[in-house]
Design an enzyme around this catalytic site. Sequence first.
Site, PDB file in Angstrom:
ATOM      1  N   GLU A   1       1.599  -8.763   2.134  1.00  0.00           N
ATOM      2  CA  GLU A   1       0.165  -9.143   2.181  1.00  0.00           C
ATOM      3  C   GLU A   1      -0.300  -9.585   0.618  1.00  0.00           C
ATOM      4  O   GLU A   1       0.453  -8.657   0.009  1.00  0.00           O
ATOM      5  CB  GLU A   1      -0.486  -8.370   3.219  1.00  0.00           C
ATOM      6  CG  GLU A   1      -0.288  -7.686   4.171  1.00  0.00           C
ATOM      7  CD  GLU A   1      -0.906  -8.350   5.589  1.00  0.00           C
ATOM      8  OE1 GLU A   1      -1.155  -9.921   4.915  1.00  0.00           O
ATOM      9  OE2 GLU A   1      -0.114  -8.800   6.211  1.00  0.00           O
TER      10      GLU A   1
ATOM     11  N   CYS B   1      -6.124  -3.244   4.350  1.00  0.00           N
ATOM     12  CA  CYS B   1      -4.775  -4.119   4.457  1.00  0.00           C
ATOM     13  C   CYS B   1      -4.127  -3.946   5.944  1.00  0.00           C
ATOM     14  O   CYS B   1      -3.908  -3.353   6.718  1.00  0.00           O
ATOM     15  CB  CYS B   1      -3.868  -3.009   3.267  1.00  0.00           C
ATOM     16  SG  CYS B   1      -2.231  -2.876   3.485  1.00  0.00           S
TER      17      CYS B   1
ATOM     18  N   HIS C   1      -5.746   3.795   5.928  1.00  0.00           N
ATOM     19  CA  HIS C   1      -7.704   3.967   5.015  1.00  0.00           C
ATOM     20  C   HIS C   1      -8.668   4.107   6.784  1.00  0.00           C
ATOM     21  O   HIS C   1      -9.433   5.069   6.414  1.00  0.00           O
ATOM     22  CB  HIS C   1      -7.747   2.528   5.714  1.00  0.00           C
ATOM     23  CG  HIS C   1      -7.028   1.779   4.391  1.00  0.00           C
ATOM     24  ND1 HIS C   1      -7.869   2.019   2.856  1.00  0.00           N
ATOM     25  CD2 HIS C   1      -6.630   0.711   3.925  1.00  0.00           C
ATOM     26  CE1 HIS C   1      -7.372   1.261   1.667  1.00  0.00           C
ATOM     27  NE2 HIS C   1      -6.343   0.970   2.203  1.00  0.00           N
TER      28      HIS C   1
ATOM     29  N   ARG D   1       1.784   4.034  -0.646  1.00  0.00           N
ATOM     30  CA  ARG D   1       1.360   2.727  -1.848  1.00  0.00           C
ATOM     31  C   ARG D   1       1.203   4.017  -2.669  1.00  0.00           C
ATOM     32  O   ARG D   1       0.843   3.836  -4.118  1.00  0.00           O
ATOM     33  CB  ARG D   1       1.090   1.747  -1.672  1.00  0.00           C
ATOM     34  CG  ARG D   1       1.955   0.755  -0.758  1.00  0.00           C
ATOM     35  CD  ARG D   1       1.641  -0.191  -0.555  1.00  0.00           C
ATOM     36  NE  ARG D   1       2.169  -1.483  -0.285  1.00  0.00           N
ATOM     37  CZ  ARG D   1       2.713  -0.876   1.246  1.00  0.00           C
ATOM     38  NH1 ARG D   1       1.769  -0.054   1.915  1.00  0.00           N
ATOM     39  NH2 ARG D   1       3.369  -1.729   2.514  1.00  0.00           N
TER      40      ARG D   1
ATOM     41  N   SER E   1      -2.734   0.552  -4.815  1.00  0.00           N
ATOM     42  CA  SER E   1      -2.813  -0.983  -6.095  1.00  0.00           C
ATOM     43  C   SER E   1      -4.352  -1.258  -6.841  1.00  0.00           C
ATOM     44  O   SER E   1      -3.118  -2.035  -7.856  1.00  0.00           O
ATOM     45  CB  SER E   1      -2.342  -2.281  -4.448  1.00  0.00           C
ATOM     46  OG  SER E   1      -1.491  -1.926  -3.571  1.00  0.00           O
TER      47      SER E   1
ATOM     48  N   CYS F   1       0.540  -4.066  -2.669  1.00  0.00           N
ATOM     49  CA  CYS F   1      -0.261  -4.309  -1.583  1.00  0.00           C
ATOM     50  C   CYS F   1      -1.543  -5.139  -1.720  1.00  0.00           C
ATOM     51  O   CYS F   1      -2.102  -3.590  -1.318  1.00  0.00           O
ATOM     52  CB  CYS F   1       0.066  -3.236  -0.357  1.00  0.00           C
ATOM     53  SG  CYS F   1      -0.851  -3.145   1.250  1.00  0.00           S
TER      54      CYS F   1
END
Lengths: 186, 568
Positions: free
Chosen positions: B13, B60, B67, B480, B503, B547
């Site tokens: 992605e 995402c 999330h 991440r 990110s 990501c």
Amino acid sequence: MADSPRSLLVLGLGNLLCADDGLGVHAVESIHQRFEVPGNARVLDGGTLGLSLLSCFEGADDVILVDAIAAEAPSGTLVRLEGDEVAPAVRNRLSCHQIGVADLLDALVLLGSYPERVILLGLVPESLELDTNLSPAVARNLPNLVGRVVEEATRLGCEFQARESLRPDGSAPAYTRCFGPAPRGM
Amino acid sequence: MTHIVVDPVTRIEGHLRIEAEVDGGQVSDAWSSSTMFRGVEIILKGHDPRDAWAFTQRICGVCTTVHAITSIRAVENAIGAEPPPNARILRNLIMASQMVQDHVVHFYHLHALDWVDIVSALSADPAATANLAQSISDWPLSSRSYFTSIRNRVAAFVERGQLGPFGNAYWGHSAYRLPPEANLLAVAHYLEALDWQREFIKIHAILGGKNPHLQSFLVGGMATPVDPDKQASLNMTSISAMRKLIQQARTFVEQVYIPDLLAVASFYKDWAGYGAGVGNYLVYGEYPETDGDGAPLYLPSGVIRNRDLSQVEPLDPAKITEYVTHSWFEYDGGDDQGLPPAQGETQPNYTGPEPPYERLNTDGKYSWLKSPRYDNLPMEVGPLARMLVAYAAGHPRVQEVVGYALGQLGVGPEALFSTLGRVAARGLETLVLAEKLEGWLDELADNMGRGDLRIHDNSKWDPKSWPKDCTGAGFHEAPRGALGHWVHIVDGEIANYQCVVPSTWNAGPRDAMGQPGPYEAAIVGNPVADPEKPLEILRTVHSFDPCMACGVHVLDPQGNELMKVRVQ
């Protein structure tokens, strides 16, 4: 050889937050609202999960991917690709996001579990902007896409029974996926 | 001086664009840009906060659960809902299994090809590969005939003319250093990991339903009924199915991932000298061991400044701000101030060039990411931050596994501040969590055995029970890194919502003070043997597991001679 019933996977792809990009997911939701899914078929919302969708392909003889497809045609135009046409289509992508689907199909090849038949059905998108609604052209043609998916499924031996019409005009209710489940006992 | 543009750099992605200046075979300056606008915050305004997770899980493509959970925590924090112990355990199981699966996929399917040369694998001797495999692990798939079959399988795939996942790399690049046998071993495990992750992710089907997107989240707890005696509930059969998957995962990590990681790392020890980045690390912490605010976390929270492992500073979320000086946003009060996320604004203001373009104006605004700062400092988040904070805080198991890895490679703790350290930390974290999962499963089974079947706090479900105006924050350690959601609720509706995603911390642009973000800082000093093939830059960027917001998903059959589009 004994005939075992063929198993079908219908996988809607795309991002619900990016307008027509999510049309595959909208189509899957609409199928669930309008039809009873038979026992030899699974109709799933694959979103943009890419490689994580590998397990969904397990046991599927036939696969119908439902997605937004860019083509030189008016927005909302129905596009159908099959077999060898599918892999190059997802590789020749507009954005790197697409790598997810290409990798998924490659992984199936590498694992020796590529489905016998892969069909890609979709509509030409109009808007990919941040929006939870479909564009008018795509929204108008979504029922055609859903009808076409069901037609293909029938051809592949999966009969989707239409539910009793929920409204006087036979339309499906508004898209309601983005509501969490109610807590138990309420 | 050569100016290199790598666009896009992620294999999944996103729309991440790196611009780098190379001088004398080394990166002298770098800029990280997200070219994709992410604005779920705008969409969420006016919605029922109890539904926010269903939107945020679409931010995402590959981070859906993280999330969802963060959103639910933010809303629970705002309205005062208290999920019962079973909900906490179910969430720990979902989060940690996601982490384990995601890290394995990152290592083998997204990052390995920066270190492993597939084409070289085709010339490996299967017997020598078998020897190598048996010398580093007890993993049973290690025979000569097995590696012969793998080599043939990959050769057949390559001969089809469609390299697919192997098509993006720079085969034959001088920076590849593994012998052919190590390459073949890694390719074999690339394929095994595909199979393994396909199996392991079924744990999410058990915990959240058959749909690939988990449906079992709920503000106040979970929607997964638990009952040892009921077919339709999470019962003892589900517990034993999950136990099997967890044990398989642990074996795979112990016998495949960790030995591979150490074997590959031993050929690339010089990468312990590149890619350090900003040297500040931030961790929210994760995996509550008990219930309520201030519960102890299995992986602790904390902040490390300037690579100083002698002290871990307690985290104070009030010190988090976001700058938009170099971002395509504007703030009402001016773009040079940092705003705390709770008062954050999402007002897009694109001033970049019309695509397609060759260069961004990096003196001005150049990214769709904001620049989060902690106490006005850029912070790296992610597995390396988590392992460093746990290591420095004296976490016994983390100290043990980090010490083991450093010993095997014959390097000191300073080697952790690097591209290689980031890759190693991810593997070690996977090991620690794969070991931990079964304990949570036991805890859940014990609760069920004692008749505690509570999964949800209903007392705050009705918006009438909420304050008229309330705010909340939810924190989570995603694969991440540190993820935070901030929500402001007025009259039962979302008035403002802000997400600060891992990110953004790592890939964000420079701030008002001109400080580069972690990617930008980490790339500087990397060698670049061939500016046409900047493999080394990819190594460092991929070591963060980039990501971005998942973007547009459109298939394009245009310009492909094989393709005929039937318009019907």
